[in-house]
Write a protein that holds these residues in place. Structure first.
Motif, PDB file in Angstrom:
ATOM      1  N   VAL A 161     -20.001 -15.066   1.794  1.00 37.35           N
ATOM      2  CA  VAL A 161     -19.092 -14.097   1.173  1.00 37.35           C
ATOM      3  C   VAL A 161     -18.047 -13.644   2.197  1.00 37.35           C
ATOM      4  N   ALA A 162     -18.482 -13.491   3.449  1.00 34.97           N
ATOM      5  CA  ALA A 162     -17.529 -13.084   4.494  1.00 34.97           C
ATOM      6  C   ALA A 162     -16.498 -14.180   4.756  1.00 34.97           C
ATOM      7  N   VAL A 163     -16.895 -15.431   4.635  1.00 36.24           N
ATOM      8  CA  VAL A 163     -15.943 -16.546   4.771  1.00 36.24           C
ATOM      9  C   VAL A 163     -14.863 -16.430   3.689  1.00 36.24           C
ATOM     10  N   GLY A 164     -15.289 -16.188   2.457  1.00 35.02           N
ATOM     11  CA  GLY A 164     -14.330 -16.075   1.360  1.00 35.02           C
ATOM     12  C   GLY A 164     -13.400 -14.887   1.534  1.00 35.02           C
ATOM     13  N   ILE A 165     -13.950 -13.757   1.980  1.00 35.70           N
ATOM     14  CA  ILE A 165     -13.108 -12.573   2.213  1.00 35.70           C
ATOM     15  C   ILE A 165     -12.100 -12.870   3.322  1.00 35.70           C
ATOM     16  N   GLY A 166     -12.535 -13.582   4.363  1.00 42.09           N
ATOM     17  CA  GLY A 166     -11.627 -13.940   5.453  1.00 42.09           C
ATOM     18  C   GLY A 166     -10.483 -14.817   4.959  1.00 42.09           C
ATOM     19  N   LEU A 167     -10.782 -15.757   4.089  1.00 38.65           N
ATOM     20  CA  LEU A 167      -9.736 -16.635   3.547  1.00 38.65           C
ATOM     21  C   LEU A 167      -8.775 -15.849   2.649  1.00 38.65           C
ATOM     22  N   ALA A 168      -9.311 -14.930   1.833  1.00 42.59           N
ATOM     23  CA  ALA A 168      -8.448 -14.086   0.987  1.00 42.59           C
ATOM     24  C   ALA A 168      -7.489 -13.279   1.854  1.00 42.59           C
ATOM     25  N   ALA A 215     -13.090 -35.109  -0.361  1.00 45.52           N
ATOM     26  CA  ALA A 215     -12.376 -36.383  -0.549  1.00 45.52           C
ATOM     27  C   ALA A 215     -11.189 -36.272  -1.501  1.00 45.52           C
ATOM     28  N   HIS A 216     -11.021 -35.133  -2.168  1.00 40.99           N
ATOM     29  CA  HIS A 216     -10.012 -35.069  -3.238  1.00 40.99           C
ATOM     30  C   HIS A 216      -9.024 -33.914  -3.101  1.00 40.99           C
ATOM     31  N   THR A 217      -8.882 -33.368  -1.900  1.00 37.20           N
ATOM     32  CA  THR A 217      -7.978 -32.205  -1.780  1.00 37.20           C
ATOM     33  C   THR A 217      -6.519 -32.573  -2.051  1.00 37.20           C
ATOM     34  N   VAL A 246      -8.062 -24.476 -15.161  1.00 34.61           N
ATOM     35  CA  VAL A 246      -7.770 -23.032 -15.209  1.00 34.61           C
ATOM     36  C   VAL A 246      -7.940 -22.356 -13.863  1.00 34.61           C
ATOM     37  N   ALA A 247      -8.786 -22.935 -12.989  1.00 35.46           N
ATOM     38  CA  ALA A 247      -9.054 -22.308 -11.694  1.00 35.46           C
ATOM     39  C   ALA A 247      -9.765 -23.344 -10.820  1.00 35.46           C
ATOM     40  N   LEU A 248      -9.798 -23.076  -9.516  1.00 37.59           N
ATOM     41  CA  LEU A 248     -10.490 -23.952  -8.566  1.00 37.59           C
ATOM     42  C   LEU A 248     -11.837 -23.328  -8.218  1.00 37.59           C
ATOM     43  N   LYS A 249     -12.896 -24.136  -8.217  1.00 33.72           N
ATOM     44  CA  LYS A 249     -14.228 -23.647  -7.837  1.00 33.72           C
ATOM     45  C   LYS A 249     -14.630 -24.307  -6.523  1.00 33.72           C
ATOM     46  N   ILE A 250     -14.988 -23.466  -5.553  1.00 32.81           N
ATOM     47  CA  ILE A 250     -15.453 -23.969  -4.258  1.00 32.81           C
ATOM     48  C   ILE A 250     -16.916 -23.571  -4.090  1.00 32.81           C
ATOM     49  N   LEU A 261     -11.504 -26.274   3.551  1.00 33.14           N
ATOM     50  CA  LEU A 261     -11.144 -24.952   3.021  1.00 33.14           C
ATOM     51  C   LEU A 261      -9.644 -24.703   3.178  1.00 33.14           C
ATOM     52  N   HIS A 262      -9.102 -25.042   4.365  1.00 29.09           N
ATOM     53  CA  HIS A 262      -7.651 -24.918   4.560  1.00 29.09           C
ATOM     54  C   HIS A 262      -6.899 -25.728   3.511  1.00 29.09           C
ATOM     55  N   ALA A 263      -7.332 -26.972   3.320  1.00 27.33           N
ATOM     56  CA  ALA A 263      -6.624 -27.848   2.371  1.00 27.33           C
ATOM     57  C   ALA A 263      -6.679 -27.270   0.963  1.00 27.33           C
ATOM     58  N   CYS A 264      -7.809 -26.697   0.590  1.00 30.33           N
ATOM     59  CA  CYS A 264      -7.929 -26.087  -0.746  1.00 30.33           C
ATOM     60  C   CYS A 264      -6.928 -24.942  -0.900  1.00 30.33           C
ATOM     61  N   PHE A 265      -6.872 -24.077   0.098  1.00 36.99           N
ATOM     62  CA  PHE A 265      -5.989 -22.907  -0.020  1.00 36.99           C
ATOM     63  C   PHE A 265      -4.514 -23.302   0.072  1.00 36.99           C
ATOM     64  N   ARG A 266      -4.224 -24.391   0.775  1.00 36.34           N
ATOM     65  CA  ARG A 266      -2.816 -24.827   0.862  1.00 36.34           C
ATOM     66  C   ARG A 266      -2.397 -25.606  -0.380  1.00 36.34           C
ATOM     67  N   ASN A 267      -3.304 -26.371  -0.948  1.00 32.08           N
ATOM     68  CA  ASN A 267      -2.908 -27.302  -2.026  1.00 32.08           C
ATOM     69  C   ASN A 267      -3.095 -26.743  -3.429  1.00 32.08           C
ATOM     70  N   TRP A 268      -3.950 -25.740  -3.600  1.00 33.52           N
ATOM     71  CA  TRP A 268      -4.165 -25.199  -4.948  1.00 33.52           C
ATOM     72  C   TRP A 268      -3.078 -24.177  -5.274  1.00 33.52           C
ATOM     73  N   THR A 269      -2.510 -24.263  -6.452  1.00 33.13           N
ATOM     74  CA  THR A 269      -1.388 -23.396  -6.845  1.00 33.13           C
ATOM     75  C   THR A 269      -1.736 -21.908  -6.727  1.00 33.13           C
ATOM     76  N   ARG A 270      -0.764 -21.126  -6.250  1.00 33.33           N
ATOM     77  CA  ARG A 270      -0.962 -19.669  -6.192  1.00 33.33           C
ATOM     78  C   ARG A 270      -0.951 -19.043  -7.578  1.00 33.33           C
TER      79      ARG A 270
END
Ligand code: DOR
Ligand code: ZN
Ligand code: ZN
Length: 353
Positions: A139-146, A83-85, A96-100, A117-126
């Motif tokens: 863990v494989a989901v996270g590696i795929g997003l990285a 609800a808050h992306t 300091v960081a985003l926790k998912i 997940l898309h919204a988190c990766f697009r909206n959180w600062t690099r």
């Protein structure tokens, strides 16, 4: 006088301070006292509070409340919530960081859909990292997003052989992933879980001896950080019909790791990399000038409830014989803690991020 070893102030990138909403378990003063007594001069606080830290207003109020109470420096994670992306860009200024949270654990924060997940990766600062509670195939989901977003992902409390082996493969393939392990997953197994009952229950759960062996085998290579996942709950809550998962760890982590150094299981240089240098680099944390701890390298002690600063007042490591108690802590040139006593006022720590 025992021999004292001077080390840099340690950094715990994974602490649950419980404010707001869980002050019966821990508060800013007791949690940061426990941090200092354990040798940590910087800690990062997790966002699964009540309410969770998912809006700029909650983040600002939590930071304001922390400043006058804290004994070490504290940075705050922001929680990912479907609800808050849209608020993530505003949250990035002071978090300091985003926790998912990809898997079930304590509290309501959870992300189990791809659009979020898309919204988190697009909206959180690099400019700031993304950390994940990911177990098993998550863990494989996270590696795929990285890989897809070509940006760093940090995995919290990795605990299983197949998880650490997958992260080793991802690193070998050049993907920007890092990970932490907790002392409880290095020093306890599912046998201890049976002995400890709910006082040995956390997420991820304690694992098999084979999993523990795999973590130790990757300690000099794949594993980047030791993190406590200090997750205090009251004794009454742990003994209740609906016991919450989690165990405290701030005050036992350095002695457990230092005892392992004495036993030849890792080098002192590696301990410093895992508990100070790598956490600072991965999370981009500010240096603390004139800051150090002194550790008693000779005197063994038995972990007991009496000596603990954490409000919860228990530990899954009670009765263990350890070496490596913190004797003195100096933060920015000021003595904070000497021989079991706090000699600086609350507020000597800073809110960072
Ligand atoms: O055991 C756990 N307790 N694992 C988590 O991920 C959350 C934590 C807590 O907040 O109590
Ligand atoms: Zn977690
Ligand atoms: Zn946690």
């Amino acid at each position: 006088m025992p021999r004292l070893l001077k080390l840099p102030g340690l950094i715990d990138i994974h602490t649950h301070l419980r404010v707001p909403g869980g002050e019966q378990k821990e508060d800013f003063a007791t949690g940061t006292r426990a941090a200092i007594a354990g040798g940590f001069t910087t800690i990062l606080a997790m966002p699964n509070t009540t309410p969770p830290v998912v809006t700029p207003a909650t983040l600002a109020a939590t930071r304001r409340q922390a400043q006058p109470a804290i004994f070490c420096d504290v940075g705050f994670f922001v929680g990912a919530s479907p609800a808050h992306t849209a608020e993530l860009p505003a949250l990035a200024a002071a978090g300091v960081a985003l926790k998912i949270y990809l898997n079930d654990t304590f509290g309501p924060l959870r992300v189990d859909d791809l659009p979020t997940l898309h919204a988190c990766f697009r909206n959180w600062t690099r400019a700031k990292p993304i950390a994940m509670h990911a177990e098993g195939q998550s863990v494989a989901v996270g590696i795929g997003l990285a890989a897809a977003y070509r940006r760093p992902v940090h995995f919290c409390h990795i605990s299983r052989r197949d998880e650490i082996e997958l992260i080793a493969d991802a690193k070998a393939a050049g993907l920007p992933v890092t990970c932490e392990v907790t002392p409880h997953h290095l020093f306890l197994t599912d046998d201890d879980a049976a002995r400890l009952g709910t006082f040995g229950d956390m997420r991820p759960r304690l694992a098999s001896q084979s999993d523990v062996d795999a973590l130790w085998a990757h300690l000099n290579t794949t594993i980047d950080c030791i993190a406590t996942d200090h997750a205090p709950h009251t004794r009454a809550e742990k003994a209740s019909e609906t016991p919450p998962p989690g165990v405290p760890g701030l005050e036992t982590s350095l002695p457990l790791m230092f005892t392992a150094v004495k036993a030849g299981r890792l080098s002192l240089a590696r301990l410093i990399a895992l508990m100070a240098d790598n956490p600072r680099r991965i999370f981009g944390l500010p240096a603390q000038p004139d800051t150090f701890i002194e550790v008693d390298t000779d005197t063994s002690f038995t972990v007991s409830e009496k000596g603990l600063q954490t409000k919860c007042g228990w530990s899954p490591f009670l009765e263990r014989e350890l070496v490596g108690r913190v004797h003195r802590v100096v933060l920015r040139g000021a003595e904070i803690f000497v021989n079991g006593t706090f000699v600086a006022p609350p507020g000597c720590g800073r809110v960072i991020g």
